[in-house]
Design an enzyme around this catalytic site. Structure first.
Site, PDB file in Angstrom:
ATOM      1  N   HIS A 174       0.797  -1.234   0.000  1.00  0.00           N
ATOM      2  CA  HIS A 174       0.000   0.000   0.000  1.00  0.00           C
ATOM      3  C   HIS A 174       0.821   1.272   0.000  1.00  0.00           C
ATOM      4  CE1 HIS A 174      -3.970  -1.862   0.852  1.00  0.00           C
ATOM      5  NE2 HIS A 174      -3.238  -2.780   1.454  1.00  0.00           N
ATOM      6  N   LYS A 180      -8.232  13.937   4.089  1.00  0.00           N
ATOM      7  CA  LYS A 180      -7.320  12.786   4.100  1.00  0.00           C
ATOM      8  C   LYS A 180      -6.299  13.052   5.201  1.00  0.00           C
ATOM      9  CE  LYS A 180      -6.415  13.864  -0.314  1.00  0.00           C
ATOM     10  NZ  LYS A 180      -6.586  12.597  -1.003  1.00  0.00           N
ATOM     11  N   ARG A 181      -5.461  12.057   5.508  1.00  0.00           N
ATOM     12  CA  ARG A 181      -4.415  12.332   6.490  1.00  0.00           C
ATOM     13  C   ARG A 181      -3.550  13.507   6.022  1.00  0.00           C
ATOM     14  NH1 ARG A 181      -3.785   8.500  10.788  1.00  0.00           N
ATOM     15  NH2 ARG A 181      -1.876   9.615  11.299  1.00  0.00           N
ATOM     16  N   LYS A 210       0.824  14.597   0.275  1.00  0.00           N
ATOM     17  CA  LYS A 210      -0.544  14.848  -0.162  1.00  0.00           C
ATOM     18  C   LYS A 210      -0.772  16.329  -0.467  1.00  0.00           C
ATOM     19  CE  LYS A 210      -2.324  10.909   2.512  1.00  0.00           C
ATOM     20  NZ  LYS A 210      -3.023   9.995   1.579  1.00  0.00           N
ATOM     21  N   THR A 214      -8.555   6.383  -2.157  1.00  0.00           N
ATOM     22  CA  THR A 214      -9.896   5.818  -2.268  1.00  0.00           C
ATOM     23  C   THR A 214     -10.922   6.930  -2.057  1.00  0.00           C
ATOM     24  OG1 THR A 214      -9.579   5.127   0.028  1.00  0.00           O
ATOM     25  CG2 THR A 214      -9.457   3.420  -1.654  1.00  0.00           C
ATOM     26  N   LYS A 250     -14.640   8.019  -3.931  1.00  0.00           N
ATOM     27  CA  LYS A 250     -15.912   8.353  -3.270  1.00  0.00           C
ATOM     28  C   LYS A 250     -16.443   9.693  -3.777  1.00  0.00           C
ATOM     29  CE  LYS A 250     -14.070   5.811   0.611  1.00  0.00           C
ATOM     30  NZ  LYS A 250     -13.192   5.931   1.781  1.00  0.00           N
TER      31      LYS A 250
HETATM   32  C1  26W Z   1       4.231   0.986   9.781  1.00  0.00           C
HETATM   33  C2  26W Z   1       3.651   2.327   9.644  1.00  0.00           C
HETATM   34  C3  26W Z   1       2.666   2.365   8.546  1.00  0.00           C
HETATM   35  C4  26W Z   1       1.313   2.139   8.808  1.00  0.00           C
HETATM   36  C5  26W Z   1       0.402   2.161   7.790  1.00  0.00           C
HETATM   37  C6  26W Z   1       3.064   2.630   7.265  1.00  0.00           C
HETATM   38  C7  26W Z   1       2.166   2.655   6.245  1.00  0.00           C
HETATM   39  C8  26W Z   1       0.829   2.403   6.499  1.00  0.00           C
HETATM   40  C9  26W Z   1      -0.177   2.341   5.389  1.00  0.00           C
HETATM   41  C10 26W Z   1       0.355   1.445   4.312  1.00  0.00           C
HETATM   42  C11 26W Z   1      -0.542   3.688   4.859  1.00  0.00           C
HETATM   43  C12 26W Z   1      -1.791   3.669   4.023  1.00  0.00           C
HETATM   44  O1  26W Z   1      -2.890   3.757   4.546  1.00  0.00           O
HETATM   45  N1  26W Z   1      -1.663   3.601   2.695  1.00  0.00           N
HETATM   46  C13 26W Z   1      -2.777   3.941   1.818  1.00  0.00           C
HETATM   47  O2  26W Z   1      -3.453   2.759   1.426  1.00  0.00           O
HETATM   48  C14 26W Z   1      -4.608   3.081   0.688  1.00  0.00           C
HETATM   49  C15 26W Z   1      -5.363   1.800   0.405  1.00  0.00           C
HETATM   50  O3  26W Z   1      -4.670   1.023  -0.511  1.00  0.00           O
HETATM   51  C16 26W Z   1      -4.241   3.821  -0.587  1.00  0.00           C
HETATM   52  O4  26W Z   1      -5.420   4.202  -1.249  1.00  0.00           O
HETATM   53  C17 26W Z   1      -3.418   5.061  -0.262  1.00  0.00           C
HETATM   54  O5  26W Z   1      -2.959   5.664  -1.457  1.00  0.00           O
HETATM   55  C18 26W Z   1      -2.248   4.694   0.616  1.00  0.00           C
HETATM   56  O6  26W Z   1      -1.573   5.857   1.056  1.00  0.00           O
END
Ligand code: 26W
Length: 798
Positions: free
Chosen positions: A354, A535-536, A541, A643, A647
């Site tokens: 992701h 979004k975050r 971003k 995502t 929406k």
């Molecule tokens: C370990 C720390 C950590 C925790 C969570 C690193 C990274 C994450 C996630 C992978 C971040 C995340 O939410 N990624 C998002 O995933 C969505 C679903 O696929 C995508 O639509 C977003 O573009 C992506 O940023």
């Protein structure tokens, strides 16, 4: 399967009153909104239990393969209304509540969000659970029942302040505690050799106890289970210490164990090699695998046949310890050979990536892995050696264990039979940039599954006005077959339809404007462009690009008040990771700019900025249906998919965006003429960064940007502390890694195009309606069908 029978309003009303009396112990005269919500939730839950049992029974009877979705995050949001809609009972619920003199909306909004996730990855898991249930894909979600979900956000003097979230303070009516489904999970300790076999003797243990939530699919035809694990101590407390009066020390084992499922890590930006996080990941994964194996074996199947009955999906690398754990279970606990075990493991596992951000890729120091999971560390080395032996062409710098670190991406890759990205562009970048050598060694392993969102929650539930219009225009059935929205296309040339489409949007905007007035104390013009970025908060971003352009627009309006501007409401929403300094600075800047701009009589209703605190799923359900413009403006190559972008477009907002993530495919689907594209492409971004002075050059080429940076540097938005943003401005001139300056002018001219399009309502509403009509591809049903066919090799039970 038989269809569930819909109760009459009277029957449901009786059920609600029965639960109010006998479950809540209240009579109608003294019941609070909370009591009514519980009573209604239990009455609805009763209706789910039967289809849930039936689906479970059918899966057993038919010996079906089950899909297990392992995720550290499930951002579910509210459950009640979604369940009502999928059961086809929303109207019945509303009427039953009305007949009891209770406001259904108030009851729905009394429910706290289940915020067991950070953002995109967690919400995707929730949409996928709903689609699996709607499609009759037999399976389980496995996660952690965090006592505290994602923190609550407040603003104090414009700054983000975090407070703990407390969703379990109230009773959660959708879960069933399963004390019988409990497993002992070990950590630390030693590995002993006994009769040539490795035996792990853990130094610490906790219990993983299951809590089940039914996930009901569309029309109640199928239901799956979301099983969340809660940590409890193996020994309740130290009685000897208690008897000595040392009460705090006596409770220590309990406190320590519970820490494991206490809180969700609020960081999705930088990876920090924290021991507790590793323990949480192993806790989830081990509990899930024990449960999976127990179910398989109790079905009478042999372990060697696991891949015929079990598909396990790893949602990012967070559960990537699944590979070593499954090998350990098969080899150490069941006497299988390593070769057979790894073959079975690879067949069972799939890995979804992701993110490409290097700072978010998990790597664990070998000393930490070796101390928390000593046996797994050995198995990881063994997997690495096995992979090298089978792939002698593997370059020396590639591997699972390198430089005293375990690379979880590589581990997940070599232990999975399929690795997927989440948009076409992202999957290409995985091949080219993230795993180029592994891709060569394993051609065809990396595939794409573009993300999707569930139309039940994100259109039918969140946007009743537009849903009604769609059903009136093309009939029912689009909720389960979103491609049918294409039938709207011929209607976009009908002025009557466009008027109705605009009216539905206006209804949502009116409601949002009222909410802003009530909760934020900001009055906005509902006729203005509602321009939304939610979004975050993250540098890539580029909320910064948005607010800098907003300042430029404000400046322009003040200098040239006679010109013809489209009124705008700039809406922001999102949380920053608590330790992410720059993101928090951006939040503060947005709030500071809002204070100045919103108080300016010169611009008045023509420009307003609203940033409601604590953006979450339920706020998204309010904002997205009311948006005219969707901001998807990340630096190209950085957003894996997005995502939210889906929406918005589904709800008839136009996108202003870069060629990043799924924006690329959205633009293809809705048509380039119905999308406001701007900015550098991913290859151009790489090229541009080669110029060490790209920021300075771009700023010098834009007078408006210079003016904006000047105003910020002079303290126009922070008069009480003029130097507040000197660091930020300095960074813009001298670093600007995310190329805000380089894309600034292109963004400004795209925004000018937005203004021109909005000034022509016929054109605008045609474009907006075409967006809705052409978004069918982005249903999570399509995505799940892709996973079923290409990764899980399973079929619908319906
Ligand atoms: C370990 C720390 C950590 C925790 C969570 C690193 C990274 C994450 C996630 C992978 C971040 C995340 O939410 N990624 C998002 O995933 C969505 C679903 O696929 C995508 O639509 C977003 O573009 C992506 O940023």
């Amino acid at each position: 399967m038989k269809d569930i029978t819909a109760p009459t309003v009277e029957a449901l009303r009786d059920d609600i009153l029965r639960h109010l009396t006998y479950t809540m112990g209240k009579d109608a005269d003294h019941a609070s909104v909370y009591d009514w919500r519980m009573a209604l939730s239990f009455a609805l839950r009763d209706r789910i239990v039967e289809p849930w049992f039936a689906a479970t029974r059918q899966t057993w009877d038919q010996g079906r393969k089950r899909v297990y979705y392992l995720s550290m995050e499930f951002l579910i949001g509210r459950v009640l209304e979604d369940a009502a809609i999928n059961l086809g009972l929303r109207a019945t619920c509303r009427d039953a509540m009305t007949s009891l003199g209770v406001d259904f909306r108030a009851v729905v909004e009394d429910e706290p969000d289940a915020a067991l996730g950070n953002g995109g990855l967690g919400r995707l898991a929730a949409c996928y659970m709903e689609s699996m249930a709607s499609l009759g894909c037999a399976g389980y979600g496995y996660g952690i029942r965090y006592e505290h979900g994602l923190f609550r956000q407040r603003f104090e003097g414009g700054r983000q302040v975090e407070t703990p979230e407390d969703w379990l303070k109230q009773r959660h009516p959708w879960e069933f505690e399963r004390p019988e489904a409990a497993y002992e999970i070990g950590f630390k300790g030693t590995v002993e050799k006994r009769d040539g076999k490795s035996v792990w003797v853990p130094g610490e243990t906790v219990m993983a106890e299951a809590f089940d939530m039914p996930v009901i699919g569309w029309k109640g035809k199928w239901a799956n289970t979301l099983r969340l694990w809660s940590a409890t101590p193996t020994t309740l407390f130290d009685l000897a210490r208690f008897n000595h009066g040392d009460y705090a020390a006596a409770a220590e084992p309990e406190a320590l164990a519970r820490t494991l499922s206490r809180v969700l890590y609020p960081d999705d930006t930088t990876y920090q090699g924290k021991e507790l996080r590793l323990k949480q990941e192993y806790f989830l994964t081990a509990a899930a695998l024990h449960d999976i194996i127990r179910r398989h074996v109790s079905g009478g199947y042999a372990l060697k046949d696991l891949p015929d009955h079990v598909a396990i999906q790893m949602n990012d690398t967070h559960p990537a310890i699944a590979g070593p754990e499954l090998v350990r279970i098969l080899v150490d606990l069941n006497g299988m050979s390593f070769e057979d075990a790894i073959e079975i493991t690879v067949k069972c596992l799939g890995y979804t990536n992701h993110t490409l951000l290097p700072e978010a890729l998990e790597r664990w120091a070998t000393y930490l892995m070796g101390s928390v999971l000593p046996r797994h560390m050995q198995i990881i080395e063994q997997i690495d050696a096995w992979h090298l032996k089978n792939n002698p062409a593997r370059p020396h710098y590639v591997g699972v264990v390198k430089h005293h670190e375990v690379r979880m991406g590589e581990l997940a890759f070599v232990t999975a039979h399929k690795v997927n990205g989440v948009s076409a562009l992202h999957s290409e970048l995985i091949k080219q940039n993230l795993f180029p050598e592994l891709d060569k060694l394993h051609p065809g392993r990396i595939i794409n599954q573009t993300n999707g969102v569930t139309p039940r929650r994100w259109l039918r539930m969140a946007n009743p006005a537009l849903s009604r219009l769609i059903t009136e225009t093309i009939g029912t059935g689009w909720e389960a077959d979103l491609d049918r929205l294409r039938d709207l296309e011929p209607h976009v040339d009908d002025p009557g339809f466009r008027t109705d489409f605009a009216a539905a949007k206006r209804q949502n905007k009116d409601a949002l404007a009222n909410w802003f007035l009530e909760t934020q104390g900001v009055k906005v013009d509902p006729a203005a462009i509602f321009d939304v970025q939610v979004k975050r908060i993250h540098e890539y971003k580029r909320q910064l690009l948005n607010i800098l352009q907003t300042i430029a627009e404000w400046h322009e309006m003040r200098n040239n008040p006679q010109a013809d501007y489209q009124p705008r409401v700039k809406i922001f929403g999102g949380k920053a990771a608590p330790g992410y300094h720059t993101a928090k600075e951006i939040i503060r800047l947005i709030n500071d700019v809002a204070s100045v701009v919103n108080a300016d009589p010169l611009t008045g209703d023509r420009l307003k900025i609203v940033y409601p605190a604590n953006y979450n799923v339920s706020m998204a359900e309010r904002l997205i249906p009311a948006a005219d413009l969707s901001e998807q403006i990340s630096t190209a190559g950085k957003e894996a998919s997005g995502t939210g972008n889906m929406k918005f477009a589904l709800n008839g907002a136009l996108t202003i965006g870069t060629l990043d993530g799924a924006n690329v495919e959205i633009r293809q689907e809705v048509g380039a003429e119905n999308f406001f594209l701007f900015g550098l492409t991913a290859p151009e971004v790489m090229e541009r960064r080669k110029d060490p002075e790209h920021a300075r050059h771009a700023i010098l080429a834009s007078q408006p940007l210079q003016d904006v940076l000047q105003m910020i540097a002079e303290g126009r938005f922070s008069p009480e502390e003029p130097e507040r943003y000197h660091g930020l401005v300095h960074n813009m001139w001298h670093s600007d890694y995310f190329l805000v300056a380089s894309d600034f002018e292109a963004y400004r001219s795209a925004q000018a195009q937005v203004d021109r399009a909005f000034a022509d309502p016929d054109r605008w509403w045609r474009m907006a309606a075409l967006n809705t009509a052409r978004m069918g591809f982005f249903s999570s049903d399509r995505a799940i069908r892709g996973y079923m066919a290409e990764i899980w090799e399973t079929e619908s039970a319906l």
